[in-house]
Structures are given as C-alpha cells and as structure tokens.
Design a protein around this motif. Structure first.
Motif, PDB file in Angstrom:
ATOM      1  N   TYR A 111       0.836  -1.191   0.000  1.00 41.85           N
ATOM      2  CA  TYR A 111       0.000   0.000   0.000  1.00 41.85           C
ATOM      3  C   TYR A 111       0.875   1.247   0.000  1.00 41.85           C
ATOM      4  O   TYR A 111       1.867   1.313   0.747  1.00 41.85           O
ATOM      5  CB  TYR A 111      -0.866   0.069   1.259  1.00 41.85           C
ATOM      6  CG  TYR A 111      -1.928  -0.985   1.399  1.00 41.85           C
ATOM      7  CD1 TYR A 111      -3.238  -0.759   0.984  1.00 41.85           C
ATOM      8  CD2 TYR A 111      -1.632  -2.212   1.996  1.00 41.85           C
ATOM      9  CE1 TYR A 111      -4.220  -1.728   1.141  1.00 41.85           C
ATOM     10  CE2 TYR A 111      -2.611  -3.180   2.163  1.00 41.85           C
ATOM     11  CZ  TYR A 111      -3.909  -2.931   1.727  1.00 41.85           C
ATOM     12  OH  TYR A 111      -4.877  -3.890   1.878  1.00 41.85           O
ATOM     13  N   LYS A 171      -2.656   5.881   1.414  1.00 40.36           N
ATOM     14  CA  LYS A 171      -3.782   4.965   1.207  1.00 40.36           C
ATOM     15  C   LYS A 171      -3.905   3.999   2.379  1.00 40.36           C
ATOM     16  O   LYS A 171      -5.005   3.670   2.813  1.00 40.36           O
ATOM     17  CB  LYS A 171      -3.614   4.200  -0.109  1.00 40.36           C
ATOM     18  CG  LYS A 171      -3.883   5.036  -1.344  1.00 40.36           C
ATOM     19  CD  LYS A 171      -3.891   4.178  -2.596  1.00 40.36           C
ATOM     20  CE  LYS A 171      -4.241   5.011  -3.814  1.00 40.36           C
ATOM     21  NZ  LYS A 171      -4.281   4.205  -5.060  1.00 40.36           N
ATOM     22  N   PHE A 172      -2.762   3.567   2.875  1.00 42.48           N
ATOM     23  CA  PHE A 172      -2.762   2.681   4.041  1.00 42.48           C
ATOM     24  C   PHE A 172      -3.401   3.393   5.234  1.00 42.48           C
ATOM     25  O   PHE A 172      -4.223   2.811   5.956  1.00 42.48           O
ATOM     26  CB  PHE A 172      -1.333   2.262   4.371  1.00 42.48           C
ATOM     27  CG  PHE A 172      -1.208   1.289   5.503  1.00 42.48           C
ATOM     28  CD1 PHE A 172      -1.281  -0.077   5.281  1.00 42.48           C
ATOM     29  CD2 PHE A 172      -1.016   1.738   6.806  1.00 42.48           C
ATOM     30  CE1 PHE A 172      -1.175  -0.980   6.338  1.00 42.48           C
ATOM     31  CE2 PHE A 172      -0.891   0.850   7.863  1.00 42.48           C
ATOM     32  CZ  PHE A 172      -0.981  -0.513   7.622  1.00 42.48           C
TER      33      PHE A 172
END
Length: 247
Positions: free
Chosen positions: A127, A131-132
């Motif tokens: 990721y 986004k993580f």
C-alpha cells in the motif's frame, strides 16, 4: 530412468514446495526473484528473539524458529536505525512496535510516496502510505519502507531514467488479488528506474515497495544461498517443515 526420477522427486526437501526462487535477468542486470503464495505459505516478519534482542541475521532467525521448522526463504524488509529498530511502521503478530509515519523525512525512506507491506493470514499487499492510513487494513504483520517502486501501475514520479545512482537493491511487489508476493534482489547494481520497471513490466505488480540497497541480503536454500555480512533490522521470511534428517 522413470524409476530414478520418481525417487529423486520423493527425496526433495519439504521446503521446496513452500516458495520458489530463481535467478533471472532484465536488460542485462542479474536479479533473483522469490515467489511466495500468500494464501498457503507461512509468510511473516521477524525482528526480535524471545528476550527482545534484535535477531539481525538469517541464522539467528533460523535458531529462533519452533522445533521442526526451517527458513525456506528470507530477506531484509525495511529500513532501520543504528540500533536496528524499524524506521517506520512495524507490526509483528498484531503487536505494533513503531507507528505509521506519513510526513516528509530524509533519505530513501523519505522519498515520498513511500509505502507499507501488509501481511494477513491469507494475503500480502503493498500500500502507498497515505492509502494505508486512509483504508486502515488489518495486518497481522506490517513493515513500512520507501520509496514506492510502482504505484497503481506507474513508476515513482521522482525516478530518473538516466540516473547514475546504482546499487544492489531489494524490494517486494504483490499481485492485484494479494495472493502472490514477489521478492526481488538485484545481484547487479541497478537504478531505481530499472528496478521499478522490472516489477512493473516483468513481474506485472501494480504496486511494489523498495526495502533497501547496499545492505540487501537474501536467504534462498533452493539456490544454495544465504547472504551474511551487514546486520539487519526487520526480516521477512517463509517458514516450512524442516526436511527429514538423512543418515
């Protein structure tokens, strides 16, 4: 001849089926790739022994395994401080040692965007860090490193095709469905651009993450290889039943 082949297959060590490692080349650069089935193989991170001391070497990881287990594959898995503690987010067996870092920092880790390698019981995914942070996936094990090599099918925007910075490098990319993880280490000095293109164009991974350079190390018994030298921080590996002792 057919009988001999059958005997040879039966005699293969049990860990051969756990992970596949092979030497290949890309544009004249020698690269070793280990392919892991994240749905079946026992893929996990290693950092400390039961007393809290950093393991640091593949042989130490092997000694720390439960009886009857062996290390079928391993490589260094993220950047670390002088005391070999993780620079970025690190989770092992659902225990967080280091929080997620989302801001700018120095060195390759800070060459944003960076990313997180996330392992669950039956998947493995890379990721991009923001986004993580947004998606908050549940990871049994996780290690943050940087820079990202491939981001949603595109190379990191700061990679230069004509760069002169070349090192031995290693990293990980994952299949779109998260079922397969590809761990690669260059045996020839490569640029970020070359290494990223290998993941994107050859391994076809939509997302890939750089682990490190210069200190890159690989443990691949199939290839009769177990690198020594620099002490490492986080290590990723696959465990498997040890082959039976021969008399």
């Amino acid at each position: 001849m057919r009988h001999w082949l059958c005997l040879a297959i039966i005699a293969l060590p049990q860990w051969v089926g756990a992970v596949t490692c092979e030497d290949t080349s890309f544009e004249g650069k020698d690269i070793t790739v280990c392919t892991v089935d994240a749905t079946q193989d026992d893929l996990r991170l290693f950092l400390r022994d039961d007393e809290g001391a950093i393991l640091g070497q593949f042989r130490a990881v092997e000694r720390a395994l439960d009886e009857g287990k062996t290390l079928a594959f391993a490589m260094n898995a993220g950047m670390y401080h002088a005391d070999r503690s993780p620079v970025g987010h690190y989770v092992q067996d659902q225990n967080e040692e280091m929080r997620l870092l989302t801001g700018a920092s120095v060195g390759n880790f800070g060459l944003l965007p960076n990313g997180v390698f996330c392992i669950t019981e039956n998947s493995a995914r890379v990721y991009e860090t923001l986004k993580f942070a947004s998606q908050k996936p549940h990871c049994r094990d996780a290690t943050q490193s940087g820079p990202m090599l491939v981001i949603d099918g595109a190379l990191h925007p700061r990679f230069l095709k004509d760069s002169t910075s070349k090192f031995l490098r290693n990293g990980v990319g994952t299949s779109p469905d998260g079922k397969t993880a590809f761990f690669a280490i260059s045996n020839t000095a490569v640029t970020f651009h070359e290494f990223g293109r290998f993941f994107r164009d050859v391994l076809k991974t939509p997302n890939a993450l750089y682990f490190d350079g210069k200190i890159s190390r690989l443990h691949a018994p199939q290839l009769d290889r177990s690198d020594t030298g620099f002490w490492m921080g986080p290590i990723v590996g696959v465990t498997a039943p040890a082959p039976p002792a021969t008399e």
